[in-house]
Write a protein that holds these residues in place. Structure first.
Motif, mmCIF file in Angstrom:
data_model
loop_
_atom_site.group_PDB
_atom_site.id
_atom_site.type_symbol
_atom_site.label_atom_id
_atom_site.label_comp_id
_atom_site.label_asym_id
_atom_site.label_seq_id
_atom_site.Cartn_x
_atom_site.Cartn_y
_atom_site.Cartn_z
ATOM 1 N N SER A 262 0.830 -1.204 0.000
ATOM 2 C CA SER A 262 0.000 0.000 0.000
ATOM 3 C C SER A 262 0.869 1.260 0.000
ATOM 4 C CB SER A 262 -0.960 0.005 1.193
ATOM 5 O OG SER A 262 -0.297 0.402 2.377
ATOM 6 N N PHE A 263 2.112 1.137 0.451
ATOM 7 C CA PHE A 263 3.027 2.276 0.379
ATOM 8 C C PHE A 263 3.824 2.250 -0.918
ATOM 9 C CE2 PHE A 263 3.068 1.421 5.140
ATOM 10 C CZ PHE A 263 2.043 2.316 5.378
ATOM 11 N N GLN B 182 11.569 -4.833 -2.361
ATOM 12 C CA GLN B 182 11.418 -4.179 -1.051
ATOM 13 C C GLN B 182 10.599 -5.041 -0.099
ATOM 14 O OE1 GLN B 182 9.878 -0.366 -2.417
ATOM 15 N NE2 GLN B 182 11.645 0.664 -1.524
ATOM 16 N N LYS C 46 12.156 -6.132 3.313
ATOM 17 C CA LYS C 46 11.639 -5.467 4.505
ATOM 18 C C LYS C 46 10.565 -6.276 5.230
ATOM 19 C CE LYS C 46 12.763 -0.860 2.899
ATOM 20 N NZ LYS C 46 14.062 -0.841 3.609
ATOM 21 N N MET D 283 -3.191 3.906 4.263
ATOM 22 C CA MET D 283 -4.103 2.869 4.753
ATOM 23 C C MET D 283 -3.880 2.554 6.223
ATOM 24 S SD MET D 283 -4.966 -0.247 2.242
ATOM 25 C CE MET D 283 -6.438 -0.878 2.997
ATOM 26 N N LEU E 117 1.281 -3.582 12.800
ATOM 27 C CA LEU E 117 2.647 -3.065 12.942
ATOM 28 C C LEU E 117 3.619 -4.216 12.742
ATOM 29 C CD1 LEU E 117 2.175 -0.880 16.155
ATOM 30 C CD2 LEU E 117 2.257 -0.073 13.792
ATOM 31 N N LEU F 83 8.501 3.404 8.098
ATOM 32 C CA LEU F 83 8.434 2.433 6.996
ATOM 33 C C LEU F 83 7.939 3.025 5.667
ATOM 34 C CD1 LEU F 83 8.719 -0.685 6.273
ATOM 35 C CD2 LEU F 83 6.257 -0.803 6.663
ATOM 36 N N PRO F 84 6.842 3.802 5.660
ATOM 37 C CA PRO F 84 6.392 4.360 4.382
ATOM 38 C C PRO F 84 7.462 5.221 3.700
ATOM 39 C CG PRO F 84 4.705 4.641 6.053
ATOM 40 C CD PRO F 84 5.926 4.126 6.757
ATOM 41 N N GLU G 196 10.604 5.058 4.112
ATOM 42 C CA GLU G 196 11.694 4.180 3.705
ATOM 43 C C GLU G 196 11.370 3.524 2.363
ATOM 44 O OE1 GLU G 196 12.870 2.131 7.453
ATOM 45 O OE2 GLU G 196 13.327 0.514 6.055
ATOM 46 N N ILE G 197 10.149 3.031 2.248
ATOM 47 C CA ILE G 197 9.739 2.352 1.014
ATOM 48 C C ILE G 197 9.661 3.348 -0.138
ATOM 49 C CG2 ILE G 197 7.749 1.265 -0.107
ATOM 50 C CD1 ILE G 197 7.359 -0.327 2.488
ATOM 51 N N LYS G 198 9.162 4.543 0.168
ATOM 52 C CA LYS G 198 9.025 5.555 -0.890
ATOM 53 C C LYS G 198 10.345 6.262 -1.167
ATOM 54 C CE LYS G 198 4.272 6.424 0.547
ATOM 55 N NZ LYS G 198 3.475 6.245 -0.675
ATOM 56 N N ARG G 199 11.383 5.942 -0.394
ATOM 57 C CA ARG G 199 12.694 6.585 -0.510
ATOM 58 C C ARG G 199 12.570 8.104 -0.447
ATOM 59 N NH1 ARG G 199 13.428 2.194 -4.219
ATOM 60 N NH2 ARG G 199 14.850 0.695 -3.300
ATOM 61 N N ARG H 276 1.439 6.226 11.284
ATOM 62 C CA ARG H 276 2.179 5.681 10.140
ATOM 63 C C ARG H 276 1.470 6.028 8.826
ATOM 64 N NH1 ARG H 276 2.758 -0.664 10.135
ATOM 65 N NH2 ARG H 276 0.500 -0.471 9.946
ATOM 66 N N PHE I 96 3.236 10.327 5.694
ATOM 67 C CA PHE I 96 3.663 10.920 4.416
ATOM 68 C C PHE I 96 2.600 11.877 3.881
ATOM 69 C CE2 PHE I 96 1.149 7.921 1.835
ATOM 70 C CZ PHE I 96 0.963 6.894 2.751
#
Lengths: 286, 275
Positions: free
Chosen positions: A192-193, A199, A203, B88, B95, B107-108, B110-113, B153, B157
């Motif tokens: 969802s992200f 990844q 992760k 979401m 978690l 985490l978001p 990090e994933i989205k850089r 969380r 963003f």
């Protein structure tokens, strides 16, 4: 892009949180040795020392009292003396065994881990190769050593190969169990992200698999040690396993048991190292 | 169809959505011909019985699922995958147990850089009462605290849409009330567009501008209720006769029975109905 894995599965949520299965790395309660808050109860320490004194002292008294000959079973004191006086002759062999173990284990663990990571991503492939993996796990790799010696001679090679073949499948089968633990909700979370497949692997899947990976690495290391010693007993002029056959053929029983003692300490060391690694990296599961 | 404040623009739109899953016993129709429209900054709830496809609907809005028919648009663009404007909140917090609170919330980013907006995150953490808990692991937090962290969380963003999937279903009634008040406060402050899924009718009525009622499987749109109570709302509102009747009416809609005086047993349970 819509996620393939999520796209055709009914959303379900693992009520237990997906990772609550009891797969703790520890098989023994070590708290007596490693007090949680650094404070051990005095009573515990006394009890531990007392039991050790009773067992070792009792064995000593019994063996001496019954006048058991040295070539049947030497008393603990004789083993301790042999360990001390002969250590300078034994320890080069310890280094040989450790070298074989590290080389074979490094290859076996890395290959096993990679195979587990890759194969579990393709359930179809996994189904097909599963019987062969089980075969590798159950096959006594020691039986192959004479064959390997014929091909590679009495050097390091057959032993390293045997260690790799013994430890690899153990690492693989346990890590695969870890990688198979899929929690749909956690994958959906990362997706969802906007997470990529890579990844999600790094992760979510790897951290989820980590407790089982550590178990696999530990079992693999212990199997590797056993196989290294066994291979050394089959042939070649060096290594702790070779010492075992040499000492027993020369009826040097105190020295023989000194080597056995070194080997069990080595096994315990492996266990403790992985126990601590698990405590550091997989304690979230406890 | 009734579209809340006619003046504001449509943010999220579901048009004739259908979704069927392939199961061993043949195709399973989870949603059939469901449509809804959410204006910018609106708070909308979807209620329905367990297994009626609510989560499927939300996952489709989030781009986690593809639809079998119909389409979903965000700002007029079809949603074809996870969207950076959507945050979401999942059932039971979700978690990651191996990360502490701070690392869960990062985490978001990090994933989205992306570089996380630390000021915004700190503000959110203070706002939900989790300041100073950054080093705690999820297992060290209560269910309510975990879900608060999961809201932080999702907002970390700063997405414009928040999709919440039965976030408080596993919480006790008191914690749930507390969380509902908090969600309303945060919504009034940030004015995100929120789609909130629940099987608790009272919760839906308390929170939303509009309640979409879904029928049992396959999930179809049964009825839409406008909830015109002034904001901010209070828990006292839930004790009024008017609201009680509304909850009952919605309940009747879900159960396919004419709305009338509820049986005594139903009356007792209506306040905390669990689907």
């Amino acid at each position: 892009m819509v996620d393939k894995e999520l796209g055709d599965k009914i959303p379900t949520f693992d009520r237990a949180g997906g990772a609550q299965l009891d797969q703790s790395v520890s098989i023994t309660n070590w708290s007596a040795f490693m007090g949680r808050s650094g404070t051990r109860k005095i009573g515990e320490i006394i009890a531990i020392i007392l039991v050790a004194v009773v067992i070792i002292g009792g064995a000593e008294a019994l063996l001496r009292g019954l006048a058991v000959p040295y070539y049947v079973m030497p008393p603990p004191s004789a083993i301790a003396v042999a360990l001390y006086t002969d250590f300078e002759f034994i320890w080069p062999h310890l280094l040989h065994t450790l070298a074989e173990l590290s080389a074979g284990y490094a290859v076996g663990a890395v290959v096993g881990l990679l195979l587990a990571a890759v194969i579990t991503q393709f359930p179809f492939v996994e189904k097909i190769v599963a019987p062969y993996i089980l075969m590798l796990v159950t096959m006594p790799m020691l039986a192959l050593v004479p064959l390997l010696i014929l091909r590679f001679g009495f050097g390091y090679e057959p032993r390293i190969i045997a260690v790799a073949l013994a430890s690899g499948p153990m690492v693989m089968i346990n890590s695969a169990t870890g990688f198979r633990r899929v929690d749909l909700a956690k994958i959906a979370l990362a997706r969802s992200f906007g997470a990529s497949t890579m990844q999600i692997f790094l992760k979510i899947r790897v951290p989820m698999a980590l407790p089982m990976i550590i178990v696999g690495l530990m079992i693999g290391a212990i199997f590797g040690l056993l196989t290294a010693v066994g291979a050394e007993m089959v042939g070649g002029g060096f290594g702790l396993g070779n010492r075992l056959t040499t000492f027993s053929s020369m009826i040097q029983m105190p020295q023989f048991f000194a080597v056995i003692l070194i080997l069990s300490l080595l096994g315990i060391l492996i266990y403790v190292v992985f126990f601590l690694v698990g405590k550091k990296w997989a304690s979230w599961q406890a | 169809m009734n579209v809340g404040q006619g003046a504001s623009k449509i943010k999220l739109s579901v048009e004739n959505a259908s979704k069927s899953y392939d199961t061993r016993s043949g195709p399973l129709l989870a949603i059939e011909d469901f449509s809804m429209q959410v204006s910018d900054g609106e708070f909308v709830c979807v209620v329905g019985p367990s297994g009626c496809g609510k989560t499927t609907l939300l996952w489709s809005m989030a781009g986690l699922h593809s639809l079998s028919g119909g389409r979903i648009t965000l700002d007029g663009e079809p949603v074809s995958g996870p969207h950076p404007q959507i945050g979401m909140v999942f059932q039971e917090a979700n978690l990651l147990p191996w990360r502490n609170l701070t690392r869960n919330i990062l985490l978001p980013s990090e994933i989205k850089r992306q570089k996380p907006d630390q000021q915004w995150i700190d503000h959110l953490l203070e706002r939900v009462g989790l300041g100073g808990f950054g080093n705690k692991f999820p297992r060290e937090l209560s269910g309510g605290m975990q879900q608060r962290a999961s809201i932080v969380r999702a907002l970390s963003f700063n997405p414009s849409v928040l999709l919440m999937d039965e976030p408080f279903g596993a919480l006790d009634a008191f914690t749930r009330d507390e969380m509902n008040l908090l969600v309303e406060e945060i919504w009034l402050e940030t004015r995100k567009t929120i789609v909130f899924i629940t099987h608790n009718i009272a919760e839906a009525v308390f929170l939303s501008d509009r309640v979409y009622v879904m029928s049992a499987r396959p999930g179809r749109l049964a009825k839409v209720f406008d909830i015109a109570y002034p904001r901010p709302r209070s828990l006292d509102m839930m004790a009024t006769k008017e609201l009680f009747d509304l909850v009952n009416e919605i309940k009747a809609e879900i159960e396919h029975r004419p709305a009338g005086p509820a049986r005594p047993a139903a009356r007792q349970n209506a306040g905390a109905a669990h689907g």
